[in-house]
Design a protein around this motif. Structure first.
Motif, short mmCIF file in Angstrom:
data_model
loop_
_atom_site.label_atom_id
_atom_site.label_comp_id
_atom_site.label_asym_id
_atom_site.label_seq_id
_atom_site.Cartn_x
_atom_site.Cartn_y
_atom_site.Cartn_z
N ALA A 161 0.84 -1.20 0.00
CA ALA A 161 0.00 0.00 0.00
C ALA A 161 0.88 1.24 0.00
O ALA A 161 1.87 1.31 0.72
CB ALA A 161 -0.90 -0.01 1.23
N PRO A 162 0.51 2.25 -0.80
CA PRO A 162 1.32 3.46 -0.82
C PRO A 162 1.13 4.29 0.44
O PRO A 162 0.05 4.30 1.03
CB PRO A 162 0.82 4.20 -2.06
CG PRO A 162 -0.57 3.71 -2.27
CD PRO A 162 -0.60 2.31 -1.74
N VAL A 163 2.20 4.99 0.83
CA VAL A 163 2.18 5.86 2.00
C VAL A 163 2.52 7.27 1.54
O VAL A 163 3.51 7.48 0.84
CB VAL A 163 3.22 5.40 3.05
CG1 VAL A 163 3.28 6.35 4.23
CG2 VAL A 163 2.91 3.98 3.52
N CYS A 164 1.70 8.23 1.95
CA CYS A 164 1.94 9.62 1.58
C CYS A 164 3.12 10.14 2.40
O CYS A 164 3.09 10.12 3.63
CB CYS A 164 0.70 10.47 1.85
SG CYS A 164 0.88 12.18 1.33
N VAL A 165 4.17 10.57 1.70
CA VAL A 165 5.38 11.05 2.39
C VAL A 165 5.62 12.53 2.19
O VAL A 165 6.45 13.12 2.88
CB VAL A 165 6.65 10.26 1.95
CG1 VAL A 165 6.55 8.81 2.40
CG2 VAL A 165 6.89 10.37 0.46
N ALA A 166 4.88 13.17 1.27
CA ALA A 166 5.12 14.59 1.02
C ALA A 166 3.96 15.19 0.23
O ALA A 166 3.17 14.48 -0.38
CB ALA A 166 6.42 14.78 0.25
N ARG A 167 3.91 16.53 0.28
CA ARG A 167 2.94 17.29 -0.52
C ARG A 167 3.68 18.45 -1.16
O ARG A 167 4.41 19.18 -0.49
CB ARG A 167 1.80 17.81 0.35
CG ARG A 167 0.74 18.58 -0.44
CD ARG A 167 -0.41 19.10 0.44
NE ARG A 167 -0.01 19.64 1.72
CZ ARG A 167 0.48 20.89 1.91
NH1 ARG A 167 0.65 21.69 0.90
NH2 ARG A 167 0.80 21.29 3.12
N ILE A 168 3.47 18.60 -2.45
CA ILE A 168 4.10 19.70 -3.17
C ILE A 168 3.33 20.98 -2.89
O ILE A 168 2.09 21.00 -2.93
CB ILE A 168 4.13 19.42 -4.69
CG1 ILE A 168 4.99 18.19 -4.99
CG2 ILE A 168 4.65 20.64 -5.46
CD1 ILE A 168 4.99 17.75 -6.44
N GLY A 169 4.08 22.05 -2.63
CA GLY A 169 3.49 23.37 -2.43
C GLY A 169 3.73 24.25 -3.63
O GLY A 169 3.91 23.77 -4.76
N ALA A 170 3.79 25.52 -3.39
CA ALA A 170 3.94 26.51 -4.46
C ALA A 170 5.29 26.41 -5.14
O ALA A 170 6.26 25.87 -4.59
CB ALA A 170 3.76 27.91 -3.87
N LYS A 209 14.50 11.77 -0.39
CA LYS A 209 15.42 11.49 -1.49
C LYS A 209 15.85 10.03 -1.51
O LYS A 209 16.30 9.54 -2.54
CB LYS A 209 16.69 12.36 -1.36
CG LYS A 209 16.42 13.84 -1.44
CD LYS A 209 17.70 14.67 -1.44
CE LYS A 209 18.73 14.19 -0.46
NZ LYS A 209 19.93 15.01 -0.38
N ASP A 210 15.72 9.33 -0.39
CA ASP A 210 16.23 7.97 -0.26
C ASP A 210 15.22 6.88 -0.61
O ASP A 210 15.56 5.71 -0.65
CB ASP A 210 16.71 7.73 1.17
CG ASP A 210 17.77 8.71 1.61
OD1 ASP A 210 18.52 9.20 0.74
OD2 ASP A 210 17.84 9.01 2.82
N TYR A 211 13.97 7.24 -0.87
CA TYR A 211 12.92 6.25 -1.06
C TYR A 211 12.69 5.88 -2.52
O TYR A 211 11.78 5.14 -2.84
CB TYR A 211 11.60 6.74 -0.46
CG TYR A 211 11.67 7.01 1.02
CD1 TYR A 211 12.38 6.19 1.88
CD2 TYR A 211 11.01 8.10 1.56
CE1 TYR A 211 12.45 6.45 3.23
CE2 TYR A 211 11.07 8.36 2.93
CZ TYR A 211 11.78 7.54 3.75
OH TYR A 211 11.84 7.79 5.09
N GLY A 212 13.52 6.41 -3.42
CA GLY A 212 13.31 6.14 -4.84
C GLY A 212 12.28 7.10 -5.38
O GLY A 212 11.93 8.10 -4.74
N PRO A 213 11.77 6.82 -6.56
CA PRO A 213 10.81 7.74 -7.17
C PRO A 213 9.57 7.93 -6.28
O PRO A 213 9.07 6.97 -5.70
CB PRO A 213 10.42 7.08 -8.48
CG PRO A 213 11.46 6.05 -8.74
CD PRO A 213 12.03 5.66 -7.41
N LEU A 214 9.13 9.17 -6.19
CA LEU A 214 7.89 9.49 -5.50
C LEU A 214 6.79 9.47 -6.55
O LEU A 214 7.00 9.86 -7.69
CB LEU A 214 7.99 10.87 -4.85
CG LEU A 214 9.19 11.09 -3.93
CD1 LEU A 214 9.24 12.54 -3.45
CD2 LEU A 214 9.16 10.14 -2.75
N MET A 215 5.60 9.01 -6.17
CA MET A 215 4.55 8.87 -7.18
C MET A 215 3.23 9.42 -6.67
O MET A 215 3.05 9.60 -5.46
CB MET A 215 4.39 7.41 -7.57
CG MET A 215 4.00 6.52 -6.43
SD MET A 215 4.02 4.79 -6.93
CE MET A 215 3.70 4.02 -5.35
N THR A 216 2.33 9.66 -7.60
CA THR A 216 0.97 10.01 -7.22
C THR A 216 0.31 8.77 -6.63
O THR A 216 0.79 7.65 -6.84
CB THR A 216 0.18 10.52 -8.44
OG1 THR A 216 0.25 9.54 -9.47
CG2 THR A 216 0.73 11.86 -8.93
#
Length: 173
Positions: free
Chosen positions: A3-12, A33-40
């Motif tokens: 299951a995917p885990v939300c690790v970040a949210r892009i801001g402005a 930076k260490d988790y590999g590609p971040l995805m939707t």
């Protein structure tokens, strides 16, 4: 895939070269930076962090393929995920929110209360939200006193319901 885990949210957008502000939900903000590609969440889009630096309460990052301010502005508000199995193991008494969502909630006398549907933090500590089979959800402090047992293997949390909640005034009913 886990299951995917939300690790970040892009801001402005930040600047004119495609950098974005990034709010991380990780203990070490630079760990994204260490988790590999971040995805939707749906996995349709992936982003690789090429550079990151700490700012006041967020990171400023550049993402591979995002080169202009217009590109960066289109990403504002996008949540970024990684598969659960890419994250480090937790210590005793620590949990990823995703591991708690969906667990059955029972009282200390084993009476069913419902299911855990969310963990919130509005700044004063974690709150566990439990949805009963019918009626309004319950918001309770996620503390050892109120949630003395988290049994991931058994698929449940034990809730010691408080006798009264600060701010309740029974005479006002």
């Amino acid at each position: 895939m886990a299951a995917p885990v939300c690790v970040a949210r892009i801001g402005a957008a930040h600047g004119v070269r495609g950098a974005v502000r990034l709010w991380t939900f990780t203990e070490d903000p630079l760990a994204v930076k260490d988790y590999g590609p971040l995805m939707t969440k749906d996995g349709a889009r992936q982003f690789e962090v090429t550079h990151a630096r700490e700012a006041k309460d967020h990171l400023v990052v550049t993402l591979k393929g995002v080169a202009t301010r217009d590109d960066a502005e289109r990403l504002n508000g996008l949540e970024l995920y990684v598969p659960r199995d890419r994250l480090p193991d937790t210590d005793d008494g620590e949990y990823y929110h995703t591991d708690l969502i969906g667990l059955a909630a029972v009282t200390t006398s084993e009476q069913p209360l419902g299911k855990v549907i969310a963990i919130h933090n509005f700044g004063a500590g974690d709150i566990i939200e439990i949805a009963p089979p019918q009626g309004a959800t319950m918001l309770l402090p996620f503390t050892n006193a109120v949630v003395p047992t988290v049994d991931l293997d058994g698929g449940r949390v034990v809730i010691d319901l408080p006798q009264e909640i600060d701010g309740d005034d029974p005479s006002a009913a």
